[in-house]
Scaffold this motif. Structure first.
Motif, mmCIF file in Angstrom:
data_model
loop_
_atom_site.group_PDB
_atom_site.id
_atom_site.type_symbol
_atom_site.label_atom_id
_atom_site.label_comp_id
_atom_site.label_asym_id
_atom_site.label_seq_id
_atom_site.Cartn_x
_atom_site.Cartn_y
_atom_site.Cartn_z
ATOM 1 N N PRO A 164 0.804 -1.230 0.000
ATOM 2 C CA PRO A 164 0.000 0.000 0.000
ATOM 3 C C PRO A 164 0.832 1.273 0.000
ATOM 4 N N ILE A 165 2.082 1.189 0.463
ATOM 5 C CA ILE A 165 2.916 2.384 0.531
ATOM 6 C C ILE A 165 3.208 2.948 -0.857
ATOM 7 N N GLN A 166 3.077 2.125 -1.909
ATOM 8 C CA GLN A 166 3.379 2.592 -3.254
ATOM 9 C C GLN A 166 2.380 3.645 -3.743
ATOM 10 N N TYR A 167 1.239 3.756 -3.070
ATOM 11 C CA TYR A 167 0.265 4.787 -3.430
ATOM 12 C C TYR A 167 0.612 6.133 -2.797
ATOM 13 N N PHE A 168 1.650 6.160 -1.987
ATOM 14 C CA PHE A 168 2.088 7.384 -1.337
ATOM 15 C C PHE A 168 3.516 7.773 -1.726
ATOM 16 N N TYR A 169 4.347 6.776 -2.071
ATOM 17 C CA TYR A 169 5.727 7.024 -2.488
ATOM 18 C C TYR A 169 5.996 6.315 -3.813
ATOM 19 N N LYS A 170 6.487 7.087 -4.786
ATOM 20 C CA LYS A 170 6.814 6.475 -6.081
ATOM 21 C C LYS A 170 7.985 5.511 -5.951
ATOM 22 N N GLN A 171 8.945 5.873 -5.112
ATOM 23 C CA GLN A 171 10.098 5.009 -4.861
ATOM 24 C C GLN A 171 9.994 4.535 -3.410
ATOM 25 N N TRP A 172 9.714 3.251 -3.216
ATOM 26 C CA TRP A 172 9.408 2.801 -1.853
ATOM 27 C C TRP A 172 10.196 1.581 -1.404
#
Length: 392
Positions: free
Chosen positions: A344-352
């Motif tokens: 889910p973090i990919q919806y907030f950070y492009k590079q995660w």
């Protein structure tokens, strides 16, 4: 971001409704049905309370960890079961919506139990299920002496969450086993207070690297997420934390650079303070950190938050060959298998998580050594990164 949160909330609600249909198909007991919805109500009210308390400045870390764990255990199996039940509805709609197939509903519940077991593993053994991830990066302008130079990166120790001495020692031994030339730590040594690190200093000062150990600060290291009696107490906490880096044998870089020498050649190691998007403090100053670095020098940058790479470093006047970051933890939850990567973090950070490249510049985002909030890791395991530099 509001649209993404609304989308996630919608998916959770749909998953909840669909899963209840499977649950009630298998268990036709009103008491169990009421228990189901009471648990849901408790979690929803808890999450809203969490948001409210955070806004008025309460220290809610223990509550946040409990609610996040409960949320995963209860909702993730429902969310993953949703596509199966939705597909069944696509067939039922042409048949006049008969009763749900009990065998499919039983399979959905079996799948949910399996997922819960995976989550339990993540919350117990997963927090120290360290993975060594290796990358070989080639550069045409790498000094010859550094061909084959090995760097081990760790990030996000979050010592305030650690409790298992044996588990942490396992990770430290694994770091030393890589026998790298350089060990770099990219921030978030603690959750809030320097004292959280006191029991662990003697463990982490056993890390060894012939070319040195270097570090930067992360967003949690400044004590910004806890209330202090005075500004002086907060400043003293940060001073103590900086001292701890030295006691661990790390040279802390605060918007500055240092030369790493090998034979008669050198590369520039640059470290900035935390710089983040979306409300995070921006203490980092890349201009200041690179002010004494020659333009033609090979540069490695330590910057805790990967958003700094995307919004500052890529367009900076000085070419930064490799940036090392952390911060995201891969949200400590996701799926990484056979090259597929989701969290889910990919919806907030492009590079995660992992390696990224743009305009001849690399970014590596470490998934973190420790954990915070969620009391473990599920699918996105703690990481020790080993990067080997090669001359092309």
């Amino acid at each position: 971001m509001a649209k993404r949160l609304l989308l996630i909330l919608t998916l959770f609600i749909l998953g909840d409704v669909y899963f209840f249909q499977a649950f009630s198909t298998v268990f036709d007991t009103p008491l169990l049905h009421r228990l189901y919805w009471w648990i849901d109500l408790f979690l929803v009210m808890g999450i809203f309370s969490l948001i409210f308390l955070r806004r008025i400045g309460h220290d809610i870390q223990q509550m946040a960890g409990f609610l996040m764990t409960s949320f995963l255990v209860v909702f993730i199996p429902k969310l993953l079961a949703f596509p199966l039940l939705f597909a069944e509805d696509a067939v039922r709609i042409f048949r006049g919506f008969p009763a749900r197939n009990i065998f499919l509903s039983e399979f959905v519940l079996f799948l949910a139990v399996f997922i819960v077991l995976v989550i339990i593993f993540g919350l117990t053994s997963g927090r120290h299920f360290y993975k060594v991830r290796e990358e070989v990066l080639t550069f045409p302008d790498l000094p010859d002496a550094f061909n084959g130079f090995k760097i081990t990166q760790i990030s996000d120790i979050h010592s305030g969450s650690l409790s298992d001495t044996k588990g942490v020692s396992k990770g430290i031994q694994l770091i030393n086993a890589q026998k790298s030339d350089l060990v770099l730590f990219t921030g978030d040594l603690v959750n809030n207070k320097a004292s959280e690190m006191d029991p662990w200093i003697s463990h982490f000062n056993t890390l060894d690297a012939p070319s040195g150990k270097f570090s930067v600060l992360g967003n949690h290291d400044y004590g910004d997420y806890v209330q202090w009696d005075s500004a002086e107490r907060k400043a003293a906490n940060l001073d103590r934390l900086k001292e701890i880096h030295g006691e661990m044998g790390f040279r802390l870089l605060l918007n500055e650079s240092i030369d790493i020498q090998k034979d008669d050649k050198r590369i520039s190691l640059v470290g900035v303070e935390n710089w983040g998007k979306g409300g995070f403090h921006q203490y980092g100053d890349l201009n200041k950190a690179t002010s004494k670095v020659p333009d033609d020098s090979f540069k490695i940058l330590m910057s805790h938050d990967p958003s700094h790479w995307d919004q500052v470093t890529l367009e900076h006047d000085k070419h930064v060959h490799l940036t090392l970051a952390g911060h995201t933890h891969g949200m400590q939850f996701g799926l990484e298998i056979f090259g597929f990567k989701w969290s889910p973090i990919q919806y907030f950070y492009k590079q995660w998580a992992g390696l990224y490249k743009k305009d001849g510049k690399y970014l590596y985002v470490n998934r973190g050594f420790g954990y915070h909030g969620l009391k473990g890791r599920i699918g996105v395991w703690p990481e020790i990164t080993v990067i080997t530099l090669k001359k092309s």
